[in-house]
Design a protein around this motif. Structure first.
Motif, short mmCIF file in Angstrom:
data_model
loop_
_atom_site.label_atom_id
_atom_site.label_comp_id
_atom_site.label_asym_id
_atom_site.label_seq_id
_atom_site.Cartn_x
_atom_site.Cartn_y
_atom_site.Cartn_z
N GLU A 166 0.83 -1.21 0.00
CA GLU A 166 0.00 0.00 0.00
C GLU A 166 0.86 1.26 0.00
OE1 GLU A 166 -3.98 1.97 1.60
OE2 GLU A 166 -3.59 -0.17 1.78
N GLN A 167 1.92 1.27 0.78
CA GLN A 167 2.80 2.44 0.83
C GLN A 167 3.46 2.69 -0.51
OE1 GLN A 167 5.32 1.32 4.09
NE2 GLN A 167 3.78 1.82 5.64
N ARG A 204 2.29 1.85 -3.44
CA ARG A 204 1.24 2.32 -4.36
C ARG A 204 0.93 3.80 -4.15
NH1 ARG A 204 -4.46 2.64 -3.82
NH2 ARG A 204 -4.42 1.49 -1.85
N ARG A 205 0.92 4.23 -2.91
CA ARG A 205 0.50 5.59 -2.61
C ARG A 205 1.63 6.60 -2.67
NH1 ARG A 205 -4.62 6.06 -0.44
NH2 ARG A 205 -5.63 4.14 0.29
N THR A 206 2.89 6.18 -2.49
CA THR A 206 3.96 7.16 -2.30
C THR A 206 5.13 7.05 -3.27
OG1 THR A 206 5.15 5.79 -0.68
CG2 THR A 206 3.42 7.22 0.17
N HIS A 207 5.30 5.92 -3.96
CA HIS A 207 6.50 5.71 -4.77
C HIS A 207 6.16 5.89 -6.25
CE1 HIS A 207 10.25 4.15 -6.26
NE2 HIS A 207 10.68 3.83 -5.04
N ARG A 208 6.83 6.80 -6.91
CA ARG A 208 6.49 7.14 -8.29
C ARG A 208 6.73 5.99 -9.27
NH1 ARG A 208 11.35 11.43 -9.76
NH2 ARG A 208 13.11 9.95 -9.56
#
Length: 343
Positions: free
Chosen positions: A127-128, A130-134
């Protein structure tokens, strides 16, 4: 399970409705179930509350926040709690019959089994990313993780993740091994790494599978490593001992281990609906030795006593609906009273 898995979507919607009721009316009685399937979401259950809640709007907000974008047709059928149940709960009795379990082990700082901690770390990591890594723009909300252990060593790490159609599986495995599995597991020499073993996971969420509140009780607890009474947690207010007694059993087990009385501790408690005093409270350590006197002396398992000690009439439950109910810092049943001493 990631937050975008169909069953976890339903758990989060049910707990978000519970939280909203408790936010407005801390004495709300709530038992809400969610069922999602291919564009349809049904909300059903029994609620007694002074709160004014738009159930469908809460559900849509959670669904959007998770990251699923398709529209849902929502059907709502929520009624007042049965007075037959209420008459027992009003006097401080248990909201249901059943057996609940709590567990703790000293093998991790979280006092949880190592394989369970690793599986949740991998799922949260998905999830992290998906939400934060370009570099993970292709990653979608649905996903599962699994860690298998043999002879106290990790044998297999399995990650299944929903993804964009355009990315190839070898690239997915390469990126997840580098950015997810290695940071979470460390040395992976000799460990079998499986990523999307079917070869493709493009369709996810309610478009791929049905979801239902309470269908992932082992994921929510200890990964199947100890018994489970069968009752789920999400969507239930703390008068339901399925939830509150399992939290108290974890609280007791963790403090017994933290206090140095056991390396592993399993606490069991049983109730009759409408009765406040448990039918049974039992604790055993890793050697099978009974610690019943300690747990009975130090921990009060009457439903109202549990609610008061753990302060459970607050809107704290959405946080529990993904990545497990145990091992998370800040939750009241995870508090250690005095580490290194008998509680």
């Amino acid at each position: 399970m990631t937050s975008g898995h169909p069953d976890k979507i339903c758990d989060q919607i049910s707990d978000a409705i519970l939280d909203e009721c408790l936010r407005q009316d801390p004495k709300s009685r709530v038992a809400v179930e969610s069922f999602g399937s291919h564009g349809i979401l049904m909300l059903g259950g029994e609620i007694t509350t002074r709160a004014e809640v738009d159930f469908a709007e809460v559900a849509r907000r959670i669904y959007r926040d998770i990251g699923h974008k398709n529209e849902l047709h929502i059907i709502t059928k929520v009624v007042t709690q049965s007075p037959d149940i209420a008459q027992g709960v009003d006097t401080g009795g248990a909201g249901d019959q059943g057996i609940m379990y709590g567990f703790a082990t000293d093998e991790t700082p979280e006092y949880m089994p190592a394989a369970v901690v690793s599986a949740h770390t991998l799922a949260r990591g998905l999830e992290q990313l998906r939400r934060t890594h370009r570099d993970f723009f292709w990653l979608k909300p649905d996903g599962k993780t699994q860690v298998t252990v043999e002879n106290e060593k990790i044998k297999t790490v399995l990650v299944s993740c929903q993804h964009d159609e355009k990315i190839e599986q070898p690239e997915i495995k390469k990126l997840l091994t580098e950015h997810l599995i290695l940071p979470a597991i460390g040395d992976i020499a000799g460990i079998e790494i499986l990523v999307n073993p079917t070869g493709k996971f493009v369709i996810g969420g309610f478009d791929a599978d049905t979801g239902l509140t309470g269908r992932k009780i082992m994921v929510d607890t200890y990964g199947g490593l100890i018994p489970h009474g069968g009752g789920c947690f999400s969507g239930k207010d703390p008068t339901k001992v399925d939830r509150s007694a399992a939290y108290m059993a974890r609280f007791a087990a963790k403090n017994i281990v933290a206090g140095g009385r056991a390396k592993k501790c399993l606490v069991s408690v049983a109730y009759a609906i409408g009765r406040a005093e448990p039918l049974m409270v039992e604790a055993v350590n890793e050697k099978g030795e009974r610690l019943n006197e300690i747990v009975k002396e130090k921990f009060d398992f009457r439903p109202q006593a549990i609610i008061e000690r753990l302060d459970l009439r607050r809107p704290i439950y959405l946080e529990t609906a993904a990545y497990g109910h145990f091992g998370k810092a800040g939750l009241p049943w995870e508090e250690i009273i005095v580490e290194g001493q008998t509680p």
